[in-house]
Design an enzyme around this catalytic site. Structure first.
Site, PDB file in Angstrom:
ATOM      1  N   ASP A  91       0.820  -1.212   0.000  1.00 14.83           N
ATOM      2  CA  ASP A  91       0.000   0.000   0.000  1.00 14.83           C
ATOM      3  C   ASP A  91       0.859   1.269   0.000  1.00 14.83           C
ATOM      4  O   ASP A  91       0.377   2.349  -0.296  1.00 14.83           O
ATOM      5  CB  ASP A  91      -0.937  -0.001   1.221  1.00 14.83           C
ATOM      6  N   GLU A 111       7.576  -6.488  -2.881  1.00 18.93           N
ATOM      7  CA  GLU A 111       6.133  -6.757  -2.772  1.00 18.93           C
ATOM      8  C   GLU A 111       5.781  -7.814  -3.814  1.00 18.93           C
ATOM      9  O   GLU A 111       6.132  -7.694  -4.988  1.00 18.93           O
ATOM     10  CB  GLU A 111       5.367  -5.444  -3.030  1.00 18.93           C
ATOM     11  N   ASP A 143       8.612 -12.484  -4.554  1.00 20.74           N
ATOM     12  CA  ASP A 143       8.316 -13.092  -3.259  1.00 20.74           C
ATOM     13  C   ASP A 143       9.439 -12.692  -2.294  1.00 20.74           C
ATOM     14  O   ASP A 143      10.618 -12.908  -2.601  1.00 20.74           O
ATOM     15  CB  ASP A 143       8.265 -14.618  -3.423  1.00 20.74           C
ATOM     16  N   GLY A 144       9.060 -12.133  -1.165  1.00 20.56           N
ATOM     17  CA  GLY A 144      10.071 -11.665  -0.205  1.00 20.56           C
ATOM     18  C   GLY A 144      10.993 -12.775   0.260  1.00 20.56           C
ATOM     19  O   GLY A 144      12.168 -12.543   0.562  1.00 20.56           O
ATOM     20  N   ASP A 161       6.527  -6.079   6.551  1.00 23.22           N
ATOM     21  CA  ASP A 161       5.178  -5.479   6.579  1.00 23.22           C
ATOM     22  C   ASP A 161       4.260  -6.378   5.760  1.00 23.22           C
ATOM     23  O   ASP A 161       3.794  -6.010   4.676  1.00 23.22           O
ATOM     24  CB  ASP A 161       5.249  -4.068   5.999  1.00 23.22           C
ATOM     25  N   THR A 163       1.207  -9.564   5.147  1.00 19.60           N
ATOM     26  CA  THR A 163      -0.089 -10.058   5.594  1.00 19.60           C
ATOM     27  C   THR A 163       0.166 -11.062   6.712  1.00 19.60           C
ATOM     28  O   THR A 163       1.313 -11.325   7.056  1.00 19.60           O
ATOM     29  CB  THR A 163      -0.781 -10.765   4.412  1.00 19.60           C
ATOM     30  N   PRO A 168       0.117 -16.104   0.517  1.00 22.06           N
ATOM     31  CA  PRO A 168       1.502 -15.761   0.149  1.00 22.06           C
ATOM     32  C   PRO A 168       2.343 -15.303   1.343  1.00 22.06           C
ATOM     33  O   PRO A 168       3.559 -15.342   1.299  1.00 22.06           O
ATOM     34  CB  PRO A 168       1.324 -14.644  -0.885  1.00 22.06           C
TER      35      PRO A 168
HETATM   36  N1  SAM Z   1      -0.399  -3.562   7.525  1.00 17.83           N
HETATM   37  C1  SAM Z   1      -0.838  -4.853   7.069  1.00 17.83           C
HETATM   38  C2  SAM Z   1      -0.913  -5.848   8.185  1.00 17.83           C
HETATM   39  O1  SAM Z   1      -0.374  -5.570   9.262  1.00 17.83           O
HETATM   40  O2  SAM Z   1      -1.550  -6.883   7.960  1.00 17.83           O
HETATM   41  C3  SAM Z   1       0.044  -5.301   5.934  1.00 17.83           C
HETATM   42  C4  SAM Z   1      -0.146  -4.399   4.779  1.00 17.83           C
HETATM   43  S1  SAM Z   1       0.522  -4.773   3.246  1.00 17.83           S
HETATM   44  C5  SAM Z   1      -0.930  -4.603   2.293  1.00 17.83           C
HETATM   45  C6  SAM Z   1       0.815  -6.508   3.266  1.00 17.83           C
HETATM   46  C7  SAM Z   1       1.472  -6.869   1.942  1.00 17.83           C
HETATM   47  O3  SAM Z   1       2.223  -8.081   2.049  1.00 17.83           O
HETATM   48  C8  SAM Z   1       0.469  -7.114   0.794  1.00 17.83           C
HETATM   49  O4  SAM Z   1       0.624  -6.110  -0.182  1.00 17.83           O
HETATM   50  C9  SAM Z   1       0.842  -8.503   0.253  1.00 17.83           C
HETATM   51  O5  SAM Z   1       0.711  -8.601  -1.144  1.00 17.83           O
HETATM   52  C10 SAM Z   1       2.279  -8.603   0.710  1.00 17.83           C
HETATM   53  N2  SAM Z   1       2.829  -9.961   0.757  1.00 17.83           N
HETATM   54  C11 SAM Z   1       2.229 -11.081   1.228  1.00 17.83           C
HETATM   55  N3  SAM Z   1       3.058 -12.148   1.087  1.00 17.83           N
HETATM   56  C12 SAM Z   1       4.215 -11.674   0.517  1.00 17.83           C
HETATM   57  C13 SAM Z   1       5.444 -12.281   0.116  1.00 17.83           C
HETATM   58  N4  SAM Z   1       5.658 -13.602   0.272  1.00 17.83           N
HETATM   59  N5  SAM Z   1       6.405 -11.491  -0.411  1.00 17.83           N
HETATM   60  C14 SAM Z   1       6.206 -10.153  -0.574  1.00 17.83           C
HETATM   61  N6  SAM Z   1       5.056  -9.519  -0.244  1.00 17.83           N
HETATM   62  C15 SAM Z   1       4.068 -10.278   0.313  1.00 17.83           C
END
Ligand code: SAM
Length: 287
Positions: A91, A111, A143-144, A161, A163, A168
């Site tokens: 975001d 991301e 993928d992180g 930061d 999910t 994922p």
């Molecule tokens: N503030 C939120 C919370 O505390 O739940 C997190 C916000 S941010 C939208 C979370 C991000 O993590 C999402 O954009 C999602 O696509 C990303 N994400 C999930 N798994 C991931 C991965 N394996 N590698 C990179 N990004 C990932």
């Protein structure tokens, strides 16, 4: 998990025995990306709300709390952070706060879902507030977990930061991932992680702390109170090979905060230090 339906409301699907509901005054977007279901709606109290797979990720109304505490605590504790890595953060709110520090020379943001970035720029522009155009930001769509396993120049602060550990995000809560992050830190480097609401998700924090105990000389968590992350204070994991960051003297922290010249709505140096004081039921998850 099937979301209990209630017309005109989003009923969150994070827990199978508890749900928070937010009235949807206007749905702005609802679509499947390659990785997850992305939905945004307007709510009178929280403003625009982003959910991924039915779980509240961020809201315009209270995002400042989470983004300030997961960025300014490690950066000001470190005191000389030049290179910052954000995993997740699609975001743009975390990048916005990190890049408010003039001392930060480079911020890599990894991301997995380009759809979240593209969509957030359009529907939640206040969150990134121009961060995506900052020349110091390097946005990597990957993928992180894969990125962390690769050889990169080390970072002074790494912010996970993500999910919750579903879909994922699951790979971002493993011992292997944390070990790779540790190896990507500078000697005084600090890793901080989004670790859910311990009253509702004790195993999430317990699992991360078990891994941190084995990997870091200084490890633990600190707290932030985010209304839309329902069920009590949220835990933010902390891991470092150096104890200097956590032990920073309050007057030094005050000086760093003043020199940074950033206006915050939740973070203060006093809140920073107090955030590491844990109530018994959370402290016991670290034993
Ligand atoms: N503030 C939120 C919370 O505390 O739940 C997190 C916000 S941010 C939208 C979370 C991000 O993590 C999402 O954009 C999602 O696509 C990303 N994400 C999930 N798994 C991931 C991965 N394996 N590698 C990179 N990004 C990932």
């Amino acid at each position: 998990m099937a979301a209990p339906a209630r017309d005109g409301w989003t009923v969150e699907t994070l827990h199978d025995d508890y749900a928070q509901a937010l009235r949807e005054d206007r749905v702005l977007y609802d679509s499947e990306t390659d990785h997850q279901r992305l939905r945004v709606f307007e709510n009178a109290r929280f403003g625009r709300v982003l959910t991924l797979d039915g779980v509240v990720q961020t809201t315009e109304g209270d995002e400042f709390i989470y983004h300030e505490m997961l960025s300014h605590v490690p950066i000001l504790a470190h005191g000389a952070a030049k290179r910052v890595l954000i995993v997740g953060g699609g975001d743009g709110g975390m990048a916005r706060e990190v890049l408010r520090h003039a001392s930060v020379e480079h911020c890599t943001m990894v991301e997995i879902d380009a759809g979240v970035v593209a969509f957030s720029k359009e529907y939640l522009p206040a969150l990134s507030d121009g961060a995506f155009d900052d020349p110091r930001l390097d946005l990597v769509i990957a993928d992180g977990a894969d990125f962390m396993a690769g050889g990169h120049e080390p970072y002074d602060v790494i912010i996970i930061d993500s999910t919750d550990p579903i879909g994922p995000g699951e790979v971002l809560f493993t011992d292997t991932f944390y070990d790779h992050a540790r190896k990507l830190l500078t000697p005084e480097g600090i890793l901080v992680t989004q670790n859910g609401v311990p009253f509702m998700q004790p195993d999430e924090l317990r699992g991360t702390m078990r891994a941190f105990r084995a990997l870091f000389n200084d490890w633990g968590c600190y707290l932030a109170h985010v209304p839309s992350y329902a069920g009590g204070p949220m835990a933010l994991g902390w891991g470092s090979m150096s104890g200097a960051g956590r032990a920073v003297d309050p007057t030094v922290l005050q000086g760093r905060y003043a020199s940074a010249g950033i206006e915050t709505r939740y973070y203060t140096p006093e809140v920073h230090k107090a955030a590491f004081a844990l109530p018994g039921y959370i402290a016991r998850l670290l034993t």
